[in-house]
Each structure stands twice: as C-alpha cells, then as structure tokens.
Design an enzyme around this catalytic site. Structure first.
Site, PDB file in Angstrom:
ATOM      1  N   LYS A  38     -19.694 -13.720-116.462  1.00  0.00           N
ATOM      2  CA  LYS A  38     -18.822 -12.593-116.106  1.00  0.00           C
ATOM      3  C   LYS A  38     -18.194 -12.846-114.735  1.00  0.00           C
ATOM      4  O   LYS A  38     -18.655 -13.712-113.974  1.00  0.00           O
ATOM      5  CB  LYS A  38     -19.630 -11.300-116.099  1.00  0.00           C
ATOM      6  CG  LYS A  38     -20.755 -11.263-115.074  1.00  0.00           C
ATOM      7  CD  LYS A  38     -21.680 -10.066-115.300  1.00  0.00           C
ATOM      8  CE  LYS A  38     -22.791 -10.039-114.244  1.00  0.00           C
ATOM      9  NZ  LYS A  38     -23.787  -8.990-114.533  1.00  0.00           N
ATOM     10  N   ARG A 128     -27.303   3.245-115.753  1.00  0.00           N
ATOM     11  CA  ARG A 128     -25.881   2.887-115.718  1.00  0.00           C
ATOM     12  C   ARG A 128     -25.357   2.868-117.147  1.00  0.00           C
ATOM     13  O   ARG A 128     -24.605   3.713-117.574  1.00  0.00           O
ATOM     14  CB  ARG A 128     -25.665   1.497-115.094  1.00  0.00           C
ATOM     15  CG  ARG A 128     -26.197   1.306-113.698  1.00  0.00           C
ATOM     16  CD  ARG A 128     -25.763  -0.033-113.132  1.00  0.00           C
ATOM     17  NE  ARG A 128     -26.057  -1.158-114.042  1.00  0.00           N
ATOM     18  CZ  ARG A 128     -25.882  -2.427-113.752  1.00  0.00           C
ATOM     19  NH1 ARG A 128     -25.398  -2.781-112.573  1.00  0.00           N
ATOM     20  NH2 ARG A 128     -26.169  -3.365-114.614  1.00  0.00           N
ATOM     21  N   TYR A 250      -7.509 -10.414 -83.037  1.00  0.00           N
ATOM     22  CA  TYR A 250      -7.174  -8.979 -83.069  1.00  0.00           C
ATOM     23  C   TYR A 250      -8.163  -8.163 -82.242  1.00  0.00           C
ATOM     24  O   TYR A 250      -9.373  -8.332 -82.349  1.00  0.00           O
ATOM     25  CB  TYR A 250      -7.185  -8.458 -84.506  1.00  0.00           C
ATOM     26  CG  TYR A 250      -5.972  -8.878 -85.304  1.00  0.00           C
ATOM     27  CD1 TYR A 250      -4.687  -8.481 -84.913  1.00  0.00           C
ATOM     28  CD2 TYR A 250      -6.107  -9.665 -86.431  1.00  0.00           C
ATOM     29  CE1 TYR A 250      -3.574  -8.858 -85.654  1.00  0.00           C
ATOM     30  CE2 TYR A 250      -4.998 -10.052 -87.178  1.00  0.00           C
ATOM     31  CZ  TYR A 250      -3.732  -9.642 -86.784  1.00  0.00           C
ATOM     32  OH  TYR A 250      -2.639 -10.021 -87.512  1.00  0.00           O
ATOM     33  N   MET A 298      -6.635 -12.096 -91.820  1.00  0.00           N
ATOM     34  CA  MET A 298      -6.355 -12.250 -93.249  1.00  0.00           C
ATOM     35  C   MET A 298      -6.345 -13.714 -93.677  1.00  0.00           C
ATOM     36  O   MET A 298      -6.947 -14.084 -94.690  1.00  0.00           O
ATOM     37  CB  MET A 298      -5.006 -11.601 -93.591  1.00  0.00           C
ATOM     38  CG  MET A 298      -4.694 -11.632 -95.079  1.00  0.00           C
ATOM     39  SD  MET A 298      -3.071 -10.961 -95.465  1.00  0.00           S
ATOM     40  CE  MET A 298      -3.271  -9.260 -95.033  1.00  0.00           C
TER      41      MET A 298
HETATM   42  C1  LIG Z   1     -25.015  -9.542-114.367  1.00  0.00           C
HETATM   43  C2  LIG Z   1     -26.070  -9.336-115.390  1.00  0.00           C
HETATM   44  C3  LIG Z   1     -27.022 -10.337-115.637  1.00  0.00           C
HETATM   45  C4  LIG Z   1     -27.139 -11.575-114.768  1.00  0.00           C
HETATM   46  O1  LIG Z   1     -27.828 -11.207-113.582  1.00  0.00           O
HETATM   47  P1  LIG Z   1     -28.214 -12.275-112.446  1.00  0.00           P
HETATM   48  O2  LIG Z   1     -29.004 -11.488-111.474  1.00  0.00           O
HETATM   49  O3  LIG Z   1     -26.932 -12.772-111.887  1.00  0.00           O
HETATM   50  O4  LIG Z   1     -28.980 -13.347-113.109  1.00  0.00           O
HETATM   51  C5  LIG Z   1     -27.886 -10.157-116.692  1.00  0.00           C
HETATM   52  N1  LIG Z   1     -27.854  -9.029-117.447  1.00  0.00           N
HETATM   53  C6  LIG Z   1     -26.985  -8.028-117.216  1.00  0.00           C
HETATM   54  C7  LIG Z   1     -27.018  -6.819-118.066  1.00  0.00           C
HETATM   55  C8  LIG Z   1     -26.076  -8.143-116.175  1.00  0.00           C
HETATM   56  O5  LIG Z   1     -25.215  -7.148-115.919  1.00  0.00           O
END
Ligand SMILES: *Cc1c(COP(=O)(O)O)cnc(C)c1O
Length: 355
Positions: A38, A128, A250, A298
């Site tokens: 992801k 969540r 800055y 930046m």
């Molecule tokens: C992002 C995520 C993972 C991976 O987690 P890491 O801590 O990066 O290994 C696994 N399961 C779910 C549901 C996630 O959202």
C-alpha cells in the site's frame, strides 16, 4: 534524466526487500508471508516492489485502496491481491473484472459484495475497520449470509505489536481466537511486521508485513533484524563561509557562534524532509556527521560543514544510507519510519537495484 545530472538520487535495493521477505518467512512457519504494498510500497514504488516479490515467489499482496490494486495487478497476475480499505459503494464490478479480493468489514459491505472470495475483517481492538462485536454476533447467527460468503481469510490487525509488553497484544489474540470459534472454519491472518516477532502464538495462515520488508526495525529497542533497503543522496548546490553572528535560513532560527561553512543541499520539505528536522537533523559526508542548521525550506536545506573542506558544490551528502536509517531520521523528526518512507518525494531520481 541521467543519474549524474540529478539533484537527488533515491536508490531502492529490491534484492534487500526480497531478502527481508525471506527472513520474515523463516520467522513465520505457520503460513505464507504476504507483501503489503500500500501507499506505493511505503513510498518505494509498488510496481517495482510487487514485481520483485512476485518473482521471488510471493503470492499474496495487500494494498489500501482499489486504485492501488489496479496499479499492480499486471505485475502479480496470478497472486491474491486484496484491498484493505473495504468496499466503497459502486466499486464491486472492478473487483470482479480484475480478480481483486475485497476485505469486508461491515454487514453492509458483506451485503453489497456479490459472492466471489472475500476476506472478512474483524475488529479486535483498533476501532477503525472490521466487524464490530455486535455485527459479528449477528453474522455468526445468520446462516443465509454466511452461506453466500466465500471467506478466504478471517483477518484482524494488531494495535501495538511493536511493543511486546503491551497487554493489548494478548487481549487481541484472545479476542481473535474467540472470533474464530463463532465463524465457519477459515484460514486466518493476524501478524503485521512486528506481530511476526511476538512469538509463535501470533503465527497465522498468512502474515501481512509491510514496514519490515522495507528495512524498518520491527523490534524497536533491539538490533534491527532486517536489511537496509534505501539510500538517499542529495547534491550540494552551494558552499559559503559566514561570520560569527550571521543567521541561516527563514526566520534566522540558527545563528553562527563562530565562523562557519554552510552547505546548501538540494532537498527540502517538498521532498519529504520533515520540517521538524529544522536545527535537529543530520546528513553524512565521507563518514562524518554534518548537522542540519536553520529551517528546512521547501527545496533547500542547510548543513554546517565547517572543517569538511571536501564538501564542494556538486558533491553528494547522504540523507539515508549506512550511517542514517529511516528510523534514525524519524527519531530526530519526531515521527516514525513509516512516515519518513511514505513521505519520500516525487522529485528524486529513482534507481532500482537488483543483482
Ligand atoms: C498497513 C497494514 C499492515 C502492514 O503493517 P506493518 O506494520 O507495516 O507491517 C498489515 N495489516 C493491515 C491491516 C495494515 O493496515
């Protein structure tokens, strides 16, 4: 643009990612290890990373959103590709067309899904996504719903796996085991990166690491068992000598206490160098630490290179590499390695290394 004309170069070691995946497999004998790709593989490039893991034999992948799945479907043609974020109304057809696996986390999502294999997400303490306890109880008694649901995995996610002594780990494990007795038998998936290191009780039919694949330390406080994956080098654009009393950048938040040599480097917060590193961060030159002074801007960042005559316009400073890991930068910036990696900028010239 050729590497030698680039202001900044991000090198991603795909072999190290594959080696990390194999290390995690050895640590998770109860079932295979997926690749979580992801957020563009935590900023490192999802198509490249997914292709490398697939070539090494990885056959399970997770992304957060549908469009991320579409970006890697072609490079992992025969693998399970699951979308963690749930089923947004109106997207079901795309899942079928592209053979994607939704991760369903509510009765509403279950009812909107038309029947192919799906992963069922149960909430054991994150609040969540995932079926809440009352929804789970309702589903468990509903044969009609269960009969039309093809459960590929039952999944839950740990809230504090990087803290082995946190009582929530055992509590979530206990809740997850209880969930499994309520539902029809199905494979289950629990551990993220750090969960793999919590011991065999947290082993499942499918682990889901992201961070550890990319070299972040899944065992904070202990030596990092993973191989480093990224190097970020940025070019020095200018070098100048300033007198005692001159301020830098800055708002002049750093003032030279003595005659000082300042190197201005080609990256800034637009490249993901956190602004909270102002007056805190570091770069490395030729094995020596050079402190970040003044405010991160930046596109530019300034370093005190007094006493390092080798630092000249055009030379390179290490921002990430053998002297400074993403976890180190995160500590200085007041964040975690995940945010450092996913912030990595779009302006870097990227180089993917394989043997
Ligand atoms: C992002 C995520 C993972 C991976 O987690 P890491 O801590 O990066 O290994 C696994 N399961 C779910 C549901 C996630 O959202």
């Amino acid at each position: 643009m050729p590497t030698d004309a680039a202001p900044s170069v991000l090198e991603v070691d795909l072999d190290a990612i594959v080696a990390n995946w194999r290390t995690l497999q050895a640590r998770h004998p109860s079932g295979p290890v997926a690749g979580v790709v992801k957020a563009d593989a935590y900023g490192l490039g999802a198509p490249q990373v997914a292709a490398a893991l697939h070539a090494a034999g990885c056959r399970h992948f997770f992304v957060a959103y549908l469009q991320e799945a579409l970006a890697v479907r072609d490079v992992v043609p025969d693998a399970m590709l699951a979308v963690l974020g749930g089923l947004i109304p109106g997207t079901g057809a795309a899942y079928t067309t592209h053979d994607l696996t939704p991760v369903l986390g509510s009765l509403d999502e279950i009812d909107r899904w038309f029947g192919g294999p799906a992963i069922l997400h149960v909430d054991t303490g994150m609040s969540r996504l995932g079926l809440a306890p009352d929804e789970l109880a309702q589903l468990a008694q509903d044969r009609t719903r269960l009969d039309r649901l093809k459960i590929r995995y039952i999944l839950s996610h740990l809230a504090a796996s990087e803290l082995p002594d946190d009582p929530s780990n055992a509590l979530q494990l206990q809740r997850f085991q209880a969930v499994r007795t309520m539902l029809p038998a199905a494979p289950f998936s629990l551990a993220n990166s750090s969960g793999i290191f919590l011991g065999p009780a947290f082993g499942s039919d499918l682990a889901r690491p992201g961070a550890a694949l990319y070299g972040l330390n899944p065992t904070p406080g202990l030596p990092n068992p993973m191989r480093p994956v990224v190097r970020l080098s940025v070019r020095v654009l200018a070098v100048r000598d300033i007198p005692a009393g001159a301020s830098v950048g800055y708002n002049g938040i750093w003032t030279a206490a003595r005659p000082t040599r300042i190197a201005t480097a080609a990256l800034g917060y637009a490249d993901g160098l956190h602004r909270t590193l102002s007056n805190h961060g570091s770069a490395w030159f030729d094995g020596n630490r050079v402190p970040l002074v003044g405010r991160v801007s930046m596109d530019l960042t300034t370093f005190d290179v007094t006493g390092h005559p080798g630092v000249q316009p055009g030379c390179w400073l290490e921002i990430l590499g053998s002297h400074q890991s993403p976890d180190d930068v995160a500590q200085a910036a007041g964040t975690n390695g995940y945010e450092v990696l996913t912030s990595l900028g779009r302006r870097f010239h990227r180089v993917y290394r394989t043997a």
